[in-house]
Scaffold this motif. Sequence first.
Motif, PDB file in Angstrom:
ATOM      1  N   TYR A  98       0.775  -1.179   0.192  1.00 31.02           N
ATOM      2  CA  TYR A  98       0.060   0.141   0.033  1.00 31.02           C
ATOM      3  C   TYR A  98       0.868   1.345  -0.037  1.00 31.02           C
ATOM      4  O   TYR A  98       0.642   2.313  -0.613  1.00 31.02           O
ATOM      5  CB  TYR A  98      -1.057   0.002   1.308  1.00 31.02           C
ATOM      6  CG  TYR A  98      -1.499   1.383   1.158  1.00 31.02           C
ATOM      7  CD1 TYR A  98      -2.736   1.658   0.478  1.00 31.02           C
ATOM      8  CD2 TYR A  98      -1.206   2.177   2.553  1.00 31.02           C
ATOM      9  CE1 TYR A  98      -3.453   3.007   0.589  1.00 31.02           C
ATOM     10  CE2 TYR A  98      -1.742   3.533   2.646  1.00 31.02           C
ATOM     11  CZ  TYR A  98      -2.800   3.867   1.641  1.00 31.02           C
ATOM     12  OH  TYR A  98      -3.498   5.157   1.729  1.00 31.02           O
ATOM     13  N   ARG A 102       0.605   4.034  -2.875  1.00 31.53           N
ATOM     14  CA  ARG A 102       0.329   5.411  -2.412  1.00 31.53           C
ATOM     15  C   ARG A 102       1.484   6.545  -2.765  1.00 31.53           C
ATOM     16  O   ARG A 102       1.071   7.362  -3.236  1.00 31.53           O
ATOM     17  CB  ARG A 102      -0.093   5.752  -0.675  1.00 31.53           C
ATOM     18  CG  ARG A 102      -0.278   6.999  -0.517  1.00 31.53           C
ATOM     19  CD  ARG A 102      -0.182   7.009   1.294  1.00 31.53           C
ATOM     20  NE  ARG A 102       0.864   6.607   1.778  1.00 31.53           N
ATOM     21  CZ  ARG A 102       1.256   6.423   2.980  1.00 31.53           C
ATOM     22  NH1 ARG A 102       0.261   6.582   3.998  1.00 31.53           N
ATOM     23  NH2 ARG A 102       2.318   6.296   3.575  1.00 31.53           N
ATOM     24  N   TRP A 116     -11.409   3.130   2.578  1.00 28.49           N
ATOM     25  CA  TRP A 116     -10.339   3.244   3.789  1.00 28.49           C
ATOM     26  C   TRP A 116     -10.425   2.029   4.811  1.00 28.49           C
ATOM     27  O   TRP A 116      -9.623   1.442   5.208  1.00 28.49           O
ATOM     28  CB  TRP A 116     -10.350   4.431   4.467  1.00 28.49           C
ATOM     29  CG  TRP A 116     -10.070   5.734   3.412  1.00 28.49           C
ATOM     30  CD1 TRP A 116     -10.877   6.432   2.741  1.00 28.49           C
ATOM     31  CD2 TRP A 116      -8.535   5.889   2.981  1.00 28.49           C
ATOM     32  NE1 TRP A 116      -9.796   7.585   1.905  1.00 28.49           N
ATOM     33  CE2 TRP A 116      -8.741   7.075   2.255  1.00 28.49           C
ATOM     34  CE3 TRP A 116      -7.415   5.268   3.122  1.00 28.49           C
ATOM     35  CZ2 TRP A 116      -7.492   7.699   1.702  1.00 28.49           C
ATOM     36  CZ3 TRP A 116      -6.354   6.058   2.830  1.00 28.49           C
ATOM     37  CH2 TRP A 116      -6.210   7.104   2.188  1.00 28.49           C
ATOM     38  N   ARG A 117     -11.795   1.767   5.112  1.00 30.37           N
ATOM     39  CA  ARG A 117     -12.390   0.840   5.972  1.00 30.37           C
ATOM     40  C   ARG A 117     -11.586  -0.362   5.808  1.00 30.37           C
ATOM     41  O   ARG A 117     -11.414  -1.351   6.529  1.00 30.37           O
ATOM     42  CB  ARG A 117     -13.813   0.985   6.301  1.00 30.37           C
ATOM     43  CG  ARG A 117     -14.589   0.398   5.236  1.00 30.37           C
ATOM     44  CD  ARG A 117     -15.938   0.836   5.338  1.00 30.37           C
ATOM     45  NE  ARG A 117     -16.790   0.392   4.261  1.00 30.37           N
ATOM     46  CZ  ARG A 117     -18.214   0.985   4.188  1.00 30.37           C
ATOM     47  NH1 ARG A 117     -18.909   1.215   5.092  1.00 30.37           N
ATOM     48  NH2 ARG A 117     -18.588   0.378   2.904  1.00 30.37           N
ATOM     49  N   VAL A 129      -5.911   4.288   9.904  1.00 26.67           N
ATOM     50  CA  VAL A 129      -7.022   4.634   8.593  1.00 26.67           C
ATOM     51  C   VAL A 129      -7.654   5.960   8.952  1.00 26.67           C
ATOM     52  O   VAL A 129      -7.600   6.391   7.797  1.00 26.67           O
ATOM     53  CB  VAL A 129      -7.850   3.251   8.484  1.00 26.67           C
ATOM     54  CG1 VAL A 129      -8.989   3.525   7.863  1.00 26.67           C
ATOM     55  CG2 VAL A 129      -6.961   2.003   8.153  1.00 26.67           C
ATOM     56  N   LYS A 130      -8.174   6.112  10.047  1.00 22.34           N
ATOM     57  CA  LYS A 130      -8.832   7.333  10.127  1.00 22.34           C
ATOM     58  C   LYS A 130      -7.830   8.609  10.047  1.00 22.34           C
ATOM     59  O   LYS A 130      -8.430   9.506   9.226  1.00 22.34           O
ATOM     60  CB  LYS A 130      -9.114   7.416  11.532  1.00 22.34           C
ATOM     61  CG  LYS A 130     -10.451   6.621  12.031  1.00 22.34           C
ATOM     62  CD  LYS A 130     -11.160   6.857  13.361  1.00 22.34           C
ATOM     63  CE  LYS A 130     -12.225   5.986  13.687  1.00 22.34           C
ATOM     64  NZ  LYS A 130     -12.803   6.069  14.938  1.00 22.34           N
ATOM     65  N   MET A 132      -5.333   8.571   7.847  1.00 24.43           N
ATOM     66  CA  MET A 132      -4.873   8.616   6.466  1.00 24.43           C
ATOM     67  C   MET A 132      -5.926   9.202   5.782  1.00 24.43           C
ATOM     68  O   MET A 132      -5.946   9.868   4.765  1.00 24.43           O
ATOM     69  CB  MET A 132      -4.446   7.491   5.996  1.00 24.43           C
ATOM     70  CG  MET A 132      -3.188   6.768   6.376  1.00 24.43           C
ATOM     71  SD  MET A 132      -2.616   5.306   5.697  1.00 24.43           S
ATOM     72  CE  MET A 132      -3.764   4.166   6.137  1.00 24.43           C
ATOM     73  N   ALA A 133      -7.241   8.900   5.896  1.00 28.91           N
ATOM     74  CA  ALA A 133      -8.479   9.200   5.447  1.00 28.91           C
ATOM     75  C   ALA A 133      -8.754  10.637   5.618  1.00 28.91           C
ATOM     76  O   ALA A 133      -9.167  11.342   4.781  1.00 28.91           O
ATOM     77  CB  ALA A 133      -9.882   8.481   5.788  1.00 28.91           C
ATOM     78  N   PRO A 155     -13.420   6.729   7.177  1.00 33.45           N
ATOM     79  CA  PRO A 155     -13.054   5.292   6.836  1.00 33.45           C
ATOM     80  C   PRO A 155     -14.085   4.830   5.840  1.00 33.45           C
ATOM     81  O   PRO A 155     -13.734   3.940   5.047  1.00 33.45           O
ATOM     82  CB  PRO A 155     -13.376   4.624   8.019  1.00 33.45           C
ATOM     83  CG  PRO A 155     -12.783   5.755   9.291  1.00 33.45           C
ATOM     84  CD  PRO A 155     -13.263   7.050   8.854  1.00 33.45           C
ATOM     85  N   TYR A 158     -14.244   5.850  -0.195  1.00 33.19           N
ATOM     86  CA  TYR A 158     -13.423   5.104  -1.108  1.00 33.19           C
ATOM     87  C   TYR A 158     -11.977   5.818  -1.486  1.00 33.19           C
ATOM     88  O   TYR A 158     -11.985   6.880  -1.255  1.00 33.19           O
ATOM     89  CB  TYR A 158     -14.152   4.719  -2.400  1.00 33.19           C
ATOM     90  CG  TYR A 158     -15.067   3.737  -2.215  1.00 33.19           C
ATOM     91  CD1 TYR A 158     -14.968   2.334  -2.287  1.00 33.19           C
ATOM     92  CD2 TYR A 158     -16.480   3.942  -1.685  1.00 33.19           C
ATOM     93  CE1 TYR A 158     -15.687   1.469  -2.051  1.00 33.19           C
ATOM     94  CE2 TYR A 158     -17.398   3.061  -1.531  1.00 33.19           C
ATOM     95  CZ  TYR A 158     -17.008   1.741  -1.397  1.00 33.19           C
ATOM     96  OH  TYR A 158     -17.813   0.734  -1.396  1.00 33.19           O
ATOM     97  N   MET A 159     -11.012   5.337  -1.884  1.00 31.76           N
ATOM     98  CA  MET A 159      -9.832   5.665  -2.263  1.00 31.76           C
ATOM     99  C   MET A 159      -9.879   6.987  -3.179  1.00 31.76           C
ATOM    100  O   MET A 159     -10.645   6.788  -3.948  1.00 31.76           O
ATOM    101  CB  MET A 159      -8.781   4.790  -2.650  1.00 31.76           C
ATOM    102  CG  MET A 159      -8.621   3.550  -2.022  1.00 31.76           C
ATOM    103  SD  MET A 159      -7.210   4.079  -0.607  1.00 31.76           S
ATOM    104  CE  MET A 159      -7.178   2.632   0.375  1.00 31.76           C
TER     105      MET A 159
END
Length: 309
Positions: A98, A102, A116-117, A129-130, A132-133, A155, A158-159
């Motif tokens: 990942y 990224r 993200w979740r 994750v939170k 990064m989102a 989360p 979507y990406m």
Amino acid sequence: MNRQVSTAFNLPHFHLTFLFLSALQARFASTKAQASQNSKQIAAVTTGIVGTAALAYSLVDNTVSANMADEGLHPPAHPWYHKSPIHTFDHAAVRRGYQVYREVCSACHSLDRIAWRNLIDVSHSEDEVKAMAEEVEYEDGPDDEGEMFQRPGKPSDYMPKPYPNEEAARAGNAGALPPDLSLIIKARHGGADYVFALLTGYVDAPAGVEVREGLNYNPYFPGGAIAMARVLFDGLVEYEDGTPATSSQMARDVTTFLAWAAEPEHDDRKKMGMKATIILSTLTLLTVYIKRFKWAPLKTRKIIYNPPK
């Protein structure tokens, strides 16, 4: 009439033998001539068919390459850890993959089907994750005044996409559309082996092969000419776990990550399969034991007939 018959039967023995051999010779001569004539006819027909086929083949535009470059080289098979029926994904490799996506791939390629979740408890913790989102701004709305607004990511989002639409993606890549990588492992023949070979297969074009300006030679890509240039070089990223970031290591990690993205349910499916196998095997053994326990007295008993005295 009787005199003629008796005369015939009174011929010497060698005369009868001579007549018999003469008849056989005539028979064999006629058969040989017929076989020879048939062989000549078959040879003539075969020659006509071969000549016609050769003429037709010479007139057809033969576009099949001798080295099958139009289909690309077949990628070599690699012993991926998750290919074993009892192994899950290498989650450390998924995390590193990942990071490669990224920092390198996300500039051109989207990952539309991954939220993200999906990374939670796979490669990152919930807090990671939170965080990064929240680094990404998403358009939301409308608000109470009917206006769209920007908000930090959640989360459940979507990406993010690198381009707003397909036209912008083509304009930024000389007319080539970078494919979405969500299902790229399933969408390409060879799967993970093909993606790994493609990422590490950039070489100089061999003698006699011309590559148009703006394209790059890669023998694993169909046709050999690919718009994407080589993107993985030694030391391009810095892994937080200290793994040496060689080009092959980064290709392996990002391929593992994309394999997980194509099958996020992979690990759960294998766990469920192992549970089902254990339960069904236990029930099968129990069924066999009960069957033998119930039927053994009936199948092993003797029936003896004692006639009346």
